[in-house]
Scaffold this motif. Structure first.
Motif, PDB file in Angstrom:
ATOM      1  N   MET A  10      -0.582  -1.551 -45.468  1.00 26.53           N
ATOM      2  CA  MET A  10       0.913  -1.246 -46.383  1.00 26.53           C
ATOM      3  C   MET A  10       1.734  -1.597 -46.086  1.00 26.53           C
ATOM      4  SD  MET A  10      -1.529  -2.646 -49.997  1.00 26.53           S
ATOM      5  CE  MET A  10      -3.145  -0.531 -49.417  1.00 26.53           C
ATOM      6  N   ASP A  11       2.221  -0.368 -46.475  1.00 24.44           N
ATOM      7  CA  ASP A  11       3.409   0.528 -45.754  1.00 24.44           C
ATOM      8  C   ASP A  11       3.966   0.441 -45.281  1.00 24.44           C
ATOM      9  OD1 ASP A  11       3.147   1.517 -48.669  1.00 24.44           O
ATOM     10  OD2 ASP A  11       2.374   3.700 -47.741  1.00 24.44           O
ATOM     11  N   THR A  42      -5.402   1.630 -46.672  1.00 23.17           N
ATOM     12  CA  THR A  42      -4.188   2.487 -46.576  1.00 23.17           C
ATOM     13  C   THR A  42      -5.193   3.236 -45.919  1.00 23.17           C
ATOM     14  OG1 THR A  42      -2.763   3.434 -47.355  1.00 23.17           O
ATOM     15  CG2 THR A  42      -3.841   3.037 -48.653  1.00 23.17           C
ATOM     16  N   HIS A  47      -2.470   8.069 -53.634  1.00 26.59           N
ATOM     17  CA  HIS A  47      -2.857   7.239 -54.760  1.00 26.59           C
ATOM     18  C   HIS A  47      -3.911   6.763 -54.762  1.00 26.59           C
ATOM     19  CE1 HIS A  47       1.908   6.887 -55.802  1.00 26.59           C
ATOM     20  NE2 HIS A  47       2.020   6.394 -54.295  1.00 26.59           N
ATOM     21  N   TYR A  52      -2.610   1.097 -55.518  1.00 28.78           N
ATOM     22  CA  TYR A  52      -2.172  -0.731 -54.729  1.00 28.78           C
ATOM     23  C   TYR A  52      -2.441  -2.118 -55.348  1.00 28.78           C
ATOM     24  CZ  TYR A  52      -1.450   3.385 -51.973  1.00 28.78           C
ATOM     25  OH  TYR A  52      -0.931   4.574 -50.777  1.00 28.78           O
ATOM     26  N   TYR A  53      -3.526  -2.153 -55.517  1.00 29.83           N
ATOM     27  CA  TYR A  53      -4.027  -3.208 -56.220  1.00 29.83           C
ATOM     28  C   TYR A  53      -2.797  -3.876 -57.363  1.00 29.83           C
ATOM     29  CZ  TYR A  53      -6.032  -6.287 -59.568  1.00 29.83           C
ATOM     30  OH  TYR A  53      -6.479  -7.679 -60.767  1.00 29.83           O
ATOM     31  N   LYS A  55       0.050  -2.746 -56.924  1.00 34.12           N
ATOM     32  CA  LYS A  55       1.950  -3.293 -56.712  1.00 34.12           C
ATOM     33  C   LYS A  55       2.149  -4.517 -55.878  1.00 34.12           C
ATOM     34  CE  LYS A  55       4.804  -0.610 -53.237  1.00 34.12           C
ATOM     35  NZ  LYS A  55       5.764   0.462 -53.059  1.00 34.12           N
ATOM     36  N   ILE A  56       0.458  -4.150 -55.551  1.00 34.00           N
ATOM     37  CA  ILE A  56       0.152  -5.837 -54.208  1.00 34.00           C
ATOM     38  C   ILE A  56      -0.149  -7.359 -55.066  1.00 34.00           C
ATOM     39  CG2 ILE A  56      -1.133  -7.300 -52.991  1.00 34.00           C
ATOM     40  CD1 ILE A  56       0.270  -5.462 -51.846  1.00 34.00           C
ATOM     41  N   PHE A  69      -9.761  -4.656 -51.442  1.00 34.86           N
ATOM     42  CA  PHE A  69      -8.727  -2.471 -51.369  1.00 34.86           C
ATOM     43  C   PHE A  69      -9.834  -1.610 -50.780  1.00 34.86           C
ATOM     44  CE2 PHE A  69      -6.157  -4.879 -54.306  1.00 34.86           C
ATOM     45  CZ  PHE A  69      -4.421  -5.636 -53.013  1.00 34.86           C
ATOM     46  N   SER A  71     -10.111   2.500 -48.781  1.00 35.20           N
ATOM     47  CA  SER A  71      -8.570   3.690 -48.032  1.00 35.20           C
ATOM     48  C   SER A  71      -8.950   4.864 -46.918  1.00 35.20           C
ATOM     49  CB  SER A  71      -7.916   4.171 -49.320  1.00 35.20           C
ATOM     50  OG  SER A  71      -8.648   4.703 -50.447  1.00 35.20           O
TER      51      SER A  71
END
Length: 265
Positions: A10-11, A42, A47, A52-53, A55-56, A69, A71
């Motif tokens: 992601m980043d 990620t 976080h 992330y959910y 944010k996306i 998702f 991680s």
């Protein structure tokens, strides 16, 4: 061969800080139109997945929390549980500690008589020196595993800048204690094997997309799947040329992904 599952970092790959990378939204519209599954993985343990959910989702990308998702936190929990580890000292943000606390007893500070089965280090934006000190003392006085959620040295943010990541923190501890952390996130290939089974695809049908050579690309190399390095984050084209493990494909950004996938048919 046609790709049926795309595994995204992601980043630096989809966004930089608060900014969506140009063309990312149309790339995911293409994936949905072509019925190509995708997941976001990620290494960042600072976080939880809900962060992330959201944010996306706020970027307008179609996604499902349970399906899309994964991680390094989940990988770490599974690793510790399968080895019957119970008492741990943790360097990491409170969200990481909260998640680990559901399964393990977290030791708060260094004491000579404390029972500790492992030291766990994650990416921490809440780091204080006492945590590094306590972790180093446990690693020096006990023969216990040193576990890292990920090995990223730096995290890309806006304007081409970076902030220290988990790998840098682990390197500090290595130099102090002489102990090297076992990295559980990318580039450990186990996550690729897990996702291949989860989505019922062959490795030839998987593509890993990311901006970091030593995590995103190396995890694909280690798992023997195709990789795509995008130059929108940490790695430059010069970095790619110098790196021992070459990606299968190189693109300026995710914007060009649909054209690449069309050629894979």
């Amino acid at each position: 061969m046609k790709k049926k599952l795309v595994i995204f970092d992601m980043d630096g790959t989809i966004y930089l800080g608060k900014n969506l990378i140009d063309g990312a939204l149309s790339a995911f519209e293409y994936l949905n139109k072509e019925h190509i599954n995708y997941v976001f993985f990620t290494n960042n343990s600072s976080h939880d997945l809900e962060f992330y959910y959201q944010k996306i989702k706020d970027f307008g990308i179609k996604c499902d929390l349970k399906k899309n998702f994964y991680s390094s936190t989940e990988v770490t929990i599974d690793y510790l549980k399968t080895r019957n580890i119970k008492d741990i000292y943790v360097i990491g943000n409170e969200c990481l500690k909260t998640k680990l606390r559901k399964y393990f007893n977290i030791i708060k500070e260094y004491k000579e008589d404390n029972k500790v089965d492992a030291v766990v280090c994650g990416f921490s934006t809440e780091l204080v020196y006492q945590e590094l000190k306590d972790a180093s003392l446990y690693l020096q006085t006990r023969d216990i595993p040193f576990i890292a959620t990920n090995g990223d040295y730096r995290c890309p943010i806006e304007d081409g800048l970076y902030i220290p990541d988990c790998g840098g923190m682990c390197e500090w501890l290595r130099l102090c204690t002489g102990k090297t952390a076992k990295v559980l996130g990318k580039p450990n290939p186990e996550i690729i094997d897990y996702l291949a089974k989860e989505f019922k695809v062959n490795k030839e049908e998987i593509l890993v997309v990311g901006d970091r050579l030593y995590t995103d690309i190396l995890v694909g190399v280690n798992a023997k799947v195709d990789t795509l390095c995008v130059l929108s984050g940490e790695s430059s084209i010069d970095d790619v040329h110098k790196y021992e493990h070459k990606p299968t494909y190189i693109l300026d950004s995710i914007k060009q992904l649909p054209d690449l996938l069309d050629k894979c048919h």
